[in-house]
Motif scaffolding. Structure first.
Motif, PDB file in Angstrom:
ATOM      1  N   LYS A  84       0.719  -1.013  -0.077  1.00 55.24           N
ATOM      2  CA  LYS A  84       0.147  -0.257   0.131  1.00 55.24           C
ATOM      3  C   LYS A  84       0.879   1.082  -0.071  1.00 55.24           C
ATOM      4  O   LYS A  84       0.749   2.083  -0.502  1.00 55.24           O
ATOM      5  CB  LYS A  84      -0.759  -0.078   0.790  1.00 55.24           C
ATOM      6  CG  LYS A  84      -2.289  -1.335   0.698  1.00 55.24           C
ATOM      7  CD  LYS A  84      -3.155  -1.304   2.050  1.00 55.24           C
ATOM      8  CE  LYS A  84      -4.251  -2.029   1.470  1.00 55.24           C
ATOM      9  NZ  LYS A  84      -4.677  -2.656   3.058  1.00 55.24           N
ATOM     10  N   THR A  85       2.249   0.810   0.344  1.00 50.53           N
ATOM     11  CA  THR A  85       2.686   2.381  -0.058  1.00 50.53           C
ATOM     12  C   THR A  85       3.318   2.484  -1.614  1.00 50.53           C
ATOM     13  O   THR A  85       3.720   3.593  -2.175  1.00 50.53           O
ATOM     14  CB  THR A  85       4.487   2.096   0.687  1.00 50.53           C
ATOM     15  OG1 THR A  85       4.756   0.761  -0.108  1.00 50.53           O
ATOM     16  CG2 THR A  85       4.056   1.854   1.881  1.00 50.53           C
ATOM     17  N   VAL A  86       2.752   1.739  -2.262  1.00 47.78           N
ATOM     18  CA  VAL A  86       2.861   1.658  -3.659  1.00 47.78           C
ATOM     19  C   VAL A  86       1.557   2.195  -4.306  1.00 47.78           C
ATOM     20  O   VAL A  86       1.326   2.752  -5.450  1.00 47.78           O
ATOM     21  CB  VAL A  86       3.082   0.292  -4.195  1.00 47.78           C
ATOM     22  CG1 VAL A  86       3.215   0.774  -6.376  1.00 47.78           C
ATOM     23  CG2 VAL A  86       4.819  -0.451  -4.243  1.00 47.78           C
ATOM     24  N   HIS A  87       0.935   1.047  -3.537  1.00 50.79           N
ATOM     25  CA  HIS A  87      -0.775   1.879  -3.996  1.00 50.79           C
ATOM     26  C   HIS A  87      -1.728   2.140  -2.696  1.00 50.79           C
ATOM     27  O   HIS A  87      -2.432   1.677  -2.218  1.00 50.79           O
ATOM     28  CB  HIS A  87      -2.049   0.764  -4.476  1.00 50.79           C
ATOM     29  CG  HIS A  87      -1.137   0.428  -5.683  1.00 50.79           C
ATOM     30  ND1 HIS A  87      -1.245   0.571  -6.214  1.00 50.79           N
ATOM     31  CD2 HIS A  87       0.067  -1.493  -6.093  1.00 50.79           C
ATOM     32  CE1 HIS A  87      -0.763  -0.426  -7.430  1.00 50.79           C
ATOM     33  NE2 HIS A  87      -0.329  -1.295  -7.604  1.00 50.79           N
ATOM     34  N   PRO A  88      -1.744   3.620  -2.410  1.00 55.69           N
ATOM     35  CA  PRO A  88      -1.792   3.949  -1.457  1.00 55.69           C
ATOM     36  C   PRO A  88      -3.024   4.577  -0.970  1.00 55.69           C
ATOM     37  O   PRO A  88      -4.144   4.780  -0.046  1.00 55.69           O
ATOM     38  CB  PRO A  88      -1.035   5.634  -0.958  1.00 55.69           C
ATOM     39  CG  PRO A  88      -0.643   6.094  -2.619  1.00 55.69           C
ATOM     40  CD  PRO A  88      -0.122   4.499  -3.313  1.00 55.69           C
ATOM     41  N   ALA A  89      -4.631   4.309  -2.103  1.00 63.79           N
ATOM     42  CA  ALA A  89      -5.653   4.386  -2.711  1.00 63.79           C
ATOM     43  C   ALA A  89      -6.254   3.270  -1.668  1.00 63.79           C
ATOM     44  O   ALA A  89      -7.184   3.600  -1.351  1.00 63.79           O
ATOM     45  CB  ALA A  89      -5.895   4.686  -3.746  1.00 63.79           C
ATOM     46  N   GLU A  90      -5.507   2.435  -1.756  1.00 63.98           N
ATOM     47  CA  GLU A  90      -6.436   0.798  -1.062  1.00 63.98           C
ATOM     48  C   GLU A  90      -5.771   1.164   0.593  1.00 63.98           C
ATOM     49  O   GLU A  90      -6.438   0.712   1.168  1.00 63.98           O
ATOM     50  CB  GLU A  90      -5.245  -0.189  -2.110  1.00 63.98           C
ATOM     51  CG  GLU A  90      -5.958  -0.228  -3.396  1.00 63.98           C
ATOM     52  CD  GLU A  90      -5.324  -1.816  -3.984  1.00 63.98           C
ATOM     53  OE1 GLU A  90      -5.087  -2.273  -2.831  1.00 63.98           O
ATOM     54  OE2 GLU A  90      -5.195  -1.927  -5.108  1.00 63.98           O
ATOM     55  N   LEU A  91      -5.075   1.968   0.899  1.00 68.53           N
ATOM     56  CA  LEU A  91      -5.434   2.692   2.013  1.00 68.53           C
ATOM     57  C   LEU A  91      -6.994   2.471   2.507  1.00 68.53           C
ATOM     58  O   LEU A  91      -7.124   2.469   3.972  1.00 68.53           O
ATOM     59  CB  LEU A  91      -4.130   3.447   2.740  1.00 68.53           C
ATOM     60  CG  LEU A  91      -3.130   2.931   2.971  1.00 68.53           C
ATOM     61  CD1 LEU A  91      -1.882   4.162   3.080  1.00 68.53           C
ATOM     62  CD2 LEU A  91      -3.065   1.966   4.009  1.00 68.53           C
ATOM     63  N   SER A  92      -7.223   3.203   2.024  1.00 70.13           N
ATOM     64  CA  SER A  92      -9.284   4.176   1.766  1.00 70.13           C
ATOM     65  C   SER A  92      -9.679   3.071   1.493  1.00 70.13           C
ATOM     66  O   SER A  92     -11.386   3.744   1.850  1.00 70.13           O
ATOM     67  CB  SER A  92      -9.457   5.588   2.350  1.00 70.13           C
ATOM     68  OG  SER A  92      -8.578   6.247   1.210  1.00 70.13           O
ATOM     69  N   GLY A  93      -9.529   2.482   0.478  1.00 66.37           N
ATOM     70  CA  GLY A  93     -10.528   2.384  -0.585  1.00 66.37           C
ATOM     71  C   GLY A  93     -10.205   0.614  -0.865  1.00 66.37           C
ATOM     72  O   GLY A  93      -9.043   0.315  -0.512  1.00 66.37           O
ATOM     73  N   PRO A  94     -11.254  -0.083  -1.486  1.00 71.79           N
ATOM     74  CA  PRO A  94     -10.759  -1.435  -1.605  1.00 71.79           C
ATOM     75  C   PRO A  94      -9.756  -1.401  -3.512  1.00 71.79           C
ATOM     76  O   PRO A  94      -9.058  -1.093  -3.597  1.00 71.79           O
ATOM     77  CB  PRO A  94     -12.325  -1.965  -2.453  1.00 71.79           C
ATOM     78  CG  PRO A  94     -13.115  -0.444  -3.149  1.00 71.79           C
ATOM     79  CD  PRO A  94     -12.329   0.228  -1.904  1.00 71.79           C
ATOM     80  N   GLY A  95      -9.153  -2.297  -2.737  1.00 73.95           N
ATOM     81  CA  GLY A  95      -8.462  -3.004  -4.126  1.00 73.95           C
ATOM     82  C   GLY A  95      -7.238  -4.303  -3.722  1.00 73.95           C
ATOM     83  O   GLY A  95      -7.334  -4.711  -1.974  1.00 73.95           O
ATOM     84  N   SER A  96      -6.322  -5.166  -4.635  1.00 79.61           N
ATOM     85  CA  SER A  96      -5.680  -5.566  -4.443  1.00 79.61           C
ATOM     86  C   SER A  96      -4.185  -5.886  -5.358  1.00 79.61           C
ATOM     87  O   SER A  96      -3.075  -5.939  -4.668  1.00 79.61           O
ATOM     88  CB  SER A  96      -6.508  -6.899  -4.774  1.00 79.61           C
ATOM     89  OG  SER A  96      -6.797  -7.108  -6.255  1.00 79.61           O
ATOM     90  N   ALA A  97      -4.491  -4.213  -5.801  1.00 80.69           N
ATOM     91  CA  ALA A  97      -2.692  -4.260  -6.331  1.00 80.69           C
ATOM     92  C   ALA A  97      -2.230  -4.360  -5.788  1.00 80.69           C
ATOM     93  O   ALA A  97      -0.577  -4.482  -5.732  1.00 80.69           O
ATOM     94  CB  ALA A  97      -2.973  -2.881  -7.504  1.00 80.69           C
ATOM     95  N   HIS A  98      -2.080  -4.269  -4.121  1.00 75.44           N
ATOM     96  CA  HIS A  98      -1.618  -4.324  -2.947  1.00 75.44           C
ATOM     97  C   HIS A  98      -0.409  -5.361  -3.073  1.00 75.44           C
ATOM     98  O   HIS A  98       0.638  -5.492  -2.714  1.00 75.44           O
ATOM     99  CB  HIS A  98      -1.750  -3.370  -1.730  1.00 75.44           C
ATOM    100  CG  HIS A  98      -2.463  -4.178  -1.308  1.00 75.44           C
ATOM    101  ND1 HIS A  98      -3.564  -4.314  -1.175  1.00 75.44           N
ATOM    102  CD2 HIS A  98      -2.146  -4.895  -0.496  1.00 75.44           C
ATOM    103  CE1 HIS A  98      -4.440  -5.071  -0.559  1.00 75.44           C
ATOM    104  NE2 HIS A  98      -3.048  -5.741   0.448  1.00 75.44           N
TER     105      HIS A  98
END
Length: 206
Positions: A84-98
């Motif tokens: 999530k340092t690479v995909h910080p949007a996934e700190l507050s929203g859904p996603g599995s790219a991290h």
């Protein structure tokens, strides 16, 4: 401003919490500082790591003959969301790219594949290849906020029962008691995490 944000990250990594939260392994704290990790991510990793310690110690006490890599479980819990340092949007929203991103990031920083894998496997407990270590990391990542996932817990119960030669219902009752106790402190862990901002910190110069 950069110094202030770095200080906030340091507090997320080092500040006392109530109830107390164990510190992350030093190598992980150093990595998060070098990455300029969002303070909320650092706080989250501390909370999950703390629960993982409880889970790993419980397994060691209840199943002394079971070979579980405690160090791998704790490292996995401490780094599971590092992507999530690479995909910080996934700190507050859904996603599995991290997930894959976290594994790749750890590999680039020289961590062994058998440690880096947890960043990619912590949400994949249905995979037939998962180990007890994977299941413990996944469980810590849920119960830290008192979230119960029946199929995940069933996988862990079955693995523990098979390894110990016990009836699954016995292991379910024992695990349920532990997870209920751990979940009782979820509000404090959530409060600790929420006290820190999501925004990225400045990356430390190498």
């Amino acid at each position: 401003m950069a110094s202030i944000r770095s200080d906030v990250l340091s507090r997320a990594l080092d500040a006392p919490a109530e109830p107390s939260l164990r510190l992350l392994p030093p190598v992980v704290a150093e990595l998060l500082r070098a990455l300029g990790a969002p303070p909320r991510l650092a706080a989250h990793l501390r909370a999950v790591h703390d629960v993982a310690v409880e889970l790993a110690d419980w397994v060691a006490d209840r199943y002394p003959g079971l070979a579980v890599d405690r160090g791998a479980v704790l490292f996995g819990a401490a780094t599971h969301d590092v992507g999530k340092t690479v995909h910080p949007a996934e700190l507050s929203g859904p996603g599995s790219a991290h997930e894959a991103a976290g594994r790749d990031l750890l590999l680039r920083h020289g961590f062994a594949p058998d440690l880096a894998r947890f960043a990619a496997t912590h949400a994949s407990w249905d995979d037939p290849e998962v180990t007890i270590e994977d299941l413990l990391v996944s469980t810590a990542d849920k119960v830290w906020k008192d979230k119960r996932v029946p199929n995940l817990e069933d996988r862990l119960v079955q693995a523990l029962a098979a390894a110990a030669g016990h009836e699954p219902w016995e292991e379910y009752l024992a695990l349920d008691d532990l997870l209920t106790r751990l979940g009782a402190d979820a509000a404090h862990r959530l409060t600790f995490q929420a006290a820190f901002p999501i925004g990225q910190c400045p990356v430390q110069p190498s």
